[in-house]
Scaffold this motif. Structure first.
Motif, PDB file in Angstrom:
ATOM      1  N   SER A 126       3.716  90.784  15.045  1.00 31.58           N
ATOM      2  CA  SER A 126       4.869  90.226  15.751  1.00 31.58           C
ATOM      3  C   SER A 126       4.562  89.968  17.220  1.00 31.58           C
ATOM      4  CB  SER A 126       6.086  91.140  15.602  1.00 31.58           C
ATOM      5  OG  SER A 126       5.790  92.461  16.012  1.00 31.58           O
ATOM      6  N   ARG A 127       3.931  90.903  17.925  1.00 29.29           N
ATOM      7  CA  ARG A 127       3.610  90.684  19.342  1.00 29.29           C
ATOM      8  C   ARG A 127       2.519  89.611  19.489  1.00 29.29           C
ATOM      9  NH1 ARG A 127       4.209  93.104  24.490  1.00 29.29           N
ATOM     10  NH2 ARG A 127       3.180  91.638  25.923  1.00 29.29           N
ATOM     11  N   TYR A 128       1.579  89.609  18.594  1.00 34.03           N
ATOM     12  CA  TYR A 128       0.523  88.589  18.587  1.00 34.03           C
ATOM     13  C   TYR A 128       1.133  87.188  18.464  1.00 34.03           C
ATOM     14  CZ  TYR A 128      -3.237  85.876  16.201  1.00 34.03           C
ATOM     15  OH  TYR A 128      -4.147  84.929  15.796  1.00 34.03           O
ATOM     16  N   ILE A 129       2.094  87.047  17.565  1.00 31.20           N
ATOM     17  CA  ILE A 129       2.772  85.760  17.403  1.00 31.20           C
ATOM     18  C   ILE A 129       3.578  85.421  18.652  1.00 31.20           C
ATOM     19  CG2 ILE A 129       4.642  84.598  16.155  1.00 31.20           C
ATOM     20  CD1 ILE A 129       3.573  85.818  13.593  1.00 31.20           C
ATOM     21  N   SER A 130       4.283  86.401  19.203  1.00 35.22           N
ATOM     22  CA  SER A 130       5.089  86.160  20.400  1.00 35.22           C
ATOM     23  C   SER A 130       4.227  85.695  21.570  1.00 35.22           C
ATOM     24  CB  SER A 130       5.851  87.429  20.793  1.00 35.22           C
ATOM     25  OG  SER A 130       6.776  87.798  19.795  1.00 35.22           O
TER      26      SER A 130
END
Length: 246
Positions: A126-130
């Motif tokens: 999720s943070r990687y995508i964000s």
């Protein structure tokens, strides 16, 4: 000029836009439609002044007498890169973007992708995508697809880690075919992917987590000659200063 004898050649873009060449742990890419190599190098400069520490460093170079860029292979011993598309296809068959495109909103598409990768690898992306979507909003990357988002798998231990942010050659209006030289960079309509054609919407949906040290970045940019890429970046940095500045 780089001697291409003994190179392994592949095409890595979803559109097949850039020829990618590999030798001795280094990837080389030729500019095909504009200034992709400069865009990659500038994107590396941006990330070097950000709160993101997992990214590929690109530098410009000549490849067979043609402008381009190079970067080190980001996989280590016994490691392979697994794209989101490959993970989905292995588990379910078919195209991941085709699967999510029938969903009603960018949030559903992102949530499905995060959940699918978590279930298949145990990794929370999720943070990687964000971070990636925030970066693509800033740089106007038109070609973020499911084959340049992924994780890295160790084939011996079976463990996974996040892949770095890479393949930013379509950023900063680098493609003169898509964005002709006389285009007004202050009034453009750029379509993004893979969760929405609206770069701002998909970044906001994913959560804008990118933060930049503007002073440090501006110092680095002083070393670059005037170019459309630099002008586009200036427009974007000013546009998002209130939300991206550390």
């Amino acid at each position: 000029m780089i001697d291409t004898i003994g190179f392994i050649k592949t095409t890595g873009s979803s559109a097949g836009a850039q020829e990618k060449i590999y030798r001795d742990g280094v990837w080389y890419k030729k500019d095909m439609h504009g200034y992709e190599g400069l865009a990659e190098e500038l994107c590396s400069e941006i990330l070097s002044c950000s709160n993101v520490d997992n990214y590929v460093i690109y530098t410009r170079c000549d490849v067979d007498g043609r402008p381009g860029c190079k970067s080190n292979d980001f996989t280590g011993k016994d490691e392979i890169f697994l794209s989101f598309q490959r993970i989905y296809n292995t588990a379910f068959g078919g195209e991941l973007e085709g699967k999510i495109n029938v969903m009603d909103s960018p949030k559903e598409r992102i949530d499905y992708t995060v959940s699918m990768i978590k279930n298949e690898t145990g990794i929370d992306v999720s943070r990687y995508i964000s971070d990636t979507l925030s970066f693509d909003m800033l740089t106007l990357n038109t070609d973020r697809h499911m084959n340049n988002l992924g994780v890295i798998a160790n084939t011996v231990t079976g463990k996974y880690r996040l892949a770095p942010i890479f393949d930013n050659g379509a950023a900063l209006l680098s493609d003169y075919v898509m964005f002709p030289p006389d285009i007004d960079i202050n009034n453009i309509n750029v379509c993004g992917r893979p969760f929405s054609s609206n770069l701002e919407l998909q970044a906001a949906t994913g959560g804008i987590t990118l933060k930049l040290d503007y002073d440090r970045l501006n110092e680095k940019l002083q070393a670059y000659n005037d170019s459309r890429a630099l002008k586009v970046l200036g427009v974007q940095l000013n546009k998002y200063k209130d939300i991206l500045k550390k």
